[in-house]
Design a protein around this motif. Sequence first.
Motif, PDB file in Angstrom:
ATOM      1  N   LEU A  32       0.820  -1.209   0.000  1.00 14.68           N
ATOM      2  CA  LEU A  32       0.000   0.000   0.000  1.00 14.68           C
ATOM      3  C   LEU A  32       0.856   1.262   0.000  1.00 14.68           C
ATOM      4  N   LYS A  33       1.976   1.213   0.700  1.00 14.74           N
ATOM      5  CA  LYS A  33       2.886   2.359   0.697  1.00 14.74           C
ATOM      6  C   LYS A  33       3.398   2.618  -0.721  1.00 14.74           C
ATOM      7  N   ALA A  34       3.786   1.554  -1.408  1.00 14.01           N
ATOM      8  CA  ALA A  34       4.267   1.696  -2.789  1.00 14.01           C
ATOM      9  C   ALA A  34       3.158   2.181  -3.709  1.00 14.01           C
ATOM     10  N   ALA A  35       1.923   1.710  -3.482  1.00  8.60           N
ATOM     11  CA  ALA A  35       0.796   2.123  -4.328  1.00  8.60           C
ATOM     12  C   ALA A  35       0.556   3.624  -4.240  1.00  8.60           C
ATOM     13  N   VAL A  36       0.702   4.184  -3.032  1.00 12.46           N
ATOM     14  CA  VAL A  36       0.528   5.627  -2.870  1.00 12.46           C
ATOM     15  C   VAL A  36       1.680   6.386  -3.527  1.00 12.46           C
ATOM     16  N   LEU A  37       2.897   5.922  -3.298  1.00 12.21           N
ATOM     17  CA  LEU A  37       4.061   6.590  -3.884  1.00 12.21           C
ATOM     18  C   LEU A  37       4.055   6.503  -5.397  1.00 12.21           C
ATOM     19  N   ALA A  38       3.509   5.404  -5.937  1.00 11.61           N
ATOM     20  CA  ALA A  38       3.430   5.232  -7.391  1.00 11.61           C
ATOM     21  C   ALA A  38       2.241   5.978  -7.995  1.00 11.61           C
ATOM     22  N   ARG A  39       1.480   6.672  -7.148  1.00 19.92           N
ATOM     23  CA  ARG A  39       0.353   7.503  -7.559  1.00 19.92           C
ATOM     24  C   ARG A  39      -0.743   6.673  -8.238  1.00 19.92           C
ATOM     25  N   LEU A  40      -1.030   5.502  -7.687  1.00 11.72           N
ATOM     26  CA  LEU A  40      -2.174   4.729  -8.148  1.00 11.72           C
ATOM     27  C   LEU A  40      -3.446   5.335  -7.559  1.00 11.72           C
ATOM     28  N   ASN A  41      -4.529   5.271  -8.302  1.00 12.22           N
ATOM     29  CA  ASN A  41      -5.823   5.735  -7.807  1.00 12.22           C
ATOM     30  C   ASN A  41      -6.445   4.626  -6.965  1.00 12.22           C
ATOM     31  N   ILE A  42      -6.751   4.926  -5.718  1.00 16.78           N
ATOM     32  CA  ILE A  42      -7.164   3.904  -4.761  1.00 16.78           C
ATOM     33  C   ILE A  42      -8.554   4.208  -4.207  1.00 16.78           C
ATOM     34  N   VAL A  43      -9.407   3.173  -4.176  1.00 17.65           N
ATOM     35  CA  VAL A  43     -10.716   3.255  -3.540  1.00 17.65           C
ATOM     36  C   VAL A  43     -10.715   2.311  -2.353  1.00 17.65           C
TER      37      VAL A  43
ATOM     38  N   ALA B 111      -2.873   8.484   3.194  1.00 13.32           N
ATOM     39  CA  ALA B 111      -2.444   9.857   2.904  1.00 13.32           C
ATOM     40  C   ALA B 111      -1.167  10.216   3.654  1.00 13.32           C
ATOM     41  N   SER B 112      -0.899   9.549   4.778  1.00 19.19           N
ATOM     42  CA  SER B 112       0.304   9.863   5.553  1.00 19.19           C
ATOM     43  C   SER B 112       1.585   9.527   4.791  1.00 19.19           C
ATOM     44  N   VAL B 113       1.466   8.691   3.745  1.00 26.50           N
ATOM     45  CA  VAL B 113       2.624   8.312   2.934  1.00 26.50           C
ATOM     46  C   VAL B 113       3.023   9.434   1.979  1.00 26.50           C
ATOM     47  N   ILE B 114       2.079  10.297   1.644  1.00 28.40           N
ATOM     48  CA  ILE B 114       2.326  11.362   0.677  1.00 28.40           C
ATOM     49  C   ILE B 114       3.376  12.331   1.210  1.00 28.40           C
TER      50      ILE B 114
ATOM     51  N   HIS C 119      -4.388  14.223 -12.232  1.00 28.87           N
ATOM     52  CA  HIS C 119      -4.042  14.194 -10.807  1.00 28.87           C
ATOM     53  C   HIS C 119      -3.981  12.750 -10.323  1.00 28.87           C
ATOM     54  N   PRO C 120      -3.063  11.954 -10.861  1.00 26.45           N
ATOM     55  CA  PRO C 120      -2.967  10.559 -10.419  1.00 26.45           C
ATOM     56  C   PRO C 120      -2.636  10.480  -8.940  1.00 26.45           C
ATOM     57  N   GLY C 121      -3.084   9.391  -8.331  1.00 29.48           N
ATOM     58  CA  GLY C 121      -2.866   9.231  -6.905  1.00 29.48           C
ATOM     59  C   GLY C 121      -4.039   9.686  -6.074  1.00 29.48           C
ATOM     60  N   SER C 122      -5.191   9.889  -6.721  1.00 25.11           N
ATOM     61  CA  SER C 122      -6.386  10.294  -5.993  1.00 25.11           C
ATOM     62  C   SER C 122      -6.940   9.102  -5.211  1.00 25.11           C
ATOM     63  N   MET C 123      -7.691   9.392  -4.152  1.00 24.88           N
ATOM     64  CA  MET C 123      -8.236   8.348  -3.293  1.00 24.88           C
ATOM     65  C   MET C 123      -9.613   8.738  -2.805  1.00 24.88           C
ATOM     66  N   CYS C 124     -10.403   7.730  -2.419  1.00 27.45           N
ATOM     67  CA  CYS C 124     -11.719   7.978  -1.842  1.00 27.45           C
ATOM     68  C   CYS C 124     -12.181   6.728  -1.105  1.00 27.45           C
ATOM     69  N   THR C 125     -13.327   6.807  -0.428  1.00 25.34           N
ATOM     70  CA  THR C 125     -13.937   5.642   0.204  1.00 25.34           C
ATOM     71  C   THR C 125     -15.346   5.456  -0.354  1.00 25.34           C
ATOM     72  N   ILE C 126     -15.774   4.197  -0.428  1.00 27.40           N
ATOM     73  CA  ILE C 126     -17.123   3.853  -0.868  1.00 27.40           C
ATOM     74  C   ILE C 126     -17.645   2.734   0.027  1.00 27.40           C
ATOM     75  N   HIS C 127     -18.880   2.852   0.457  1.00 24.51           N
ATOM     76  CA  HIS C 127     -19.506   1.798   1.251  1.00 24.51           C
ATOM     77  C   HIS C 127     -19.844   0.624   0.331  1.00 24.51           C
TER      78      HIS C 127
END
Length: 451
Positions: A216-227, A244-247, A328-336
């Motif tokens: 997950l740390k690498a995914a954030v640094l690699a700017r993957l879009n994560i849900v 977000a703390s990895v950014i 803006h790669p590396g965007s994130m959000c949450t979905i129920h």
Amino acid sequence: MNGAWPPRAETETTASAGDERAFREAVLSIATSVADDLKDTEDREAALQVIKAQVQRWTQQQIALGRAVSVGTQRKLVEAVADERFELGSLTPFIRDRRVESIDLNGCDQVWITYSDGTCRRGPVIASSDDDLIKMIQMWALHKSYNPREFSAASPLLNTALRPGDGEDGVGVRLSATMAVTPRPCASIRCHRLVDVTLEDLLKLGTINRSLYFFLKAAVLARLNIVVTGGTAAGKTTLLRALASVIDPAERLATLESDYELFLDKLTHRHQNVIAFQVRQANSEGAGGITLNDLIPHSLRKNIKRIIVGEVRADEIVPMFEAMNTGHPGSMCTIHADGTEEIFNRVVMLWTRGVGTQTPPAVVHLNTGQSIDLVVHLRLDPATNTRFVSEVLEVLPPADSELPSHNHLYRPTGPGGRAVPDITPQCLPRLKAVGFDPTLLDPMSARWEPR
């Protein structure tokens, strides 16, 4: 009626109930009388002087009616009124208790406290009547909300984030309340306990294991879009904060939310350059509302490097896709959602609910496959009240069907349904480019520590 105040009843049980009811009525009456004077006051010490003066006037009124009010009762009234204005009244001790996760109010006299170990206990009566409970919620929404909200028969659905009070850790709580559409006014309060949280913290808590930590740390640094997906209270927002703390602390971020929950702008030691956007409700005439769709263009003009959308419930779905497809790669959000694969139909449903048009599902699926890189799913174990990542899905554009192609990178085959690596992701080159070690995807080396 002559005698001491609060009035005494004939038995100890009814005396206790009567005293508490009378005390709460007095608190609400005094709090209402000083509301205008304290409207713009954030200084508790200055407010206490105003409240003390009003309590003294109220005491003189009681004395004129032949009711004596002790000095101790007057002191308690002053503190209780201050708590109504600056805290959450009689709920304040529970808000300050780090063991408390949520508080549910089914009317003024049915209060339920849920603790971090999963136990649920009955709480004290919070108001003398349901009408008084409504007044209390209105006071919270007006004075405690980051963005004042209306709560009335005309606007019976309230969702807002409340600012913390003195002595409260974190940055506040989330309030959801209803009236008119339910037999009695109801409210639910979620306490933000893990606000300043990192992936290291979640590793120690057992939410993730070593393999997921580095992945997950690498995914954030690699700017993957994560849900991030999961059910109610699964820890989605907490995981989003940890990701977000990895950014890089100096990276310019924008958070877009219906109600403030992420609070990355408050964590200046981790995020030094953040703009936090929140929607604005329309007024009673239906004017002045600002949606996330309105905010997206403005965020794009602010030299933002990464956009984080909070919880996607309906019309937030369009800003989410725009954030992930506007350079803006590396965007994130949450979905129920109850599972990773459920995300595809869930997105279609949210799109239809939010946009209000009959967009063909194939078009929505194409957007999903082109926008989202990873879906990380959290589970809540009801037996132990522990949270953990159970699945990670890699999302790809549609191929043989209209549904997005996908790879189960981590499956729930570990202890209790915890995530274990399954196949090599197509995004591995991007992960390796930021230092990820592929051997961490070996199931034998991705064990979960027993707890």
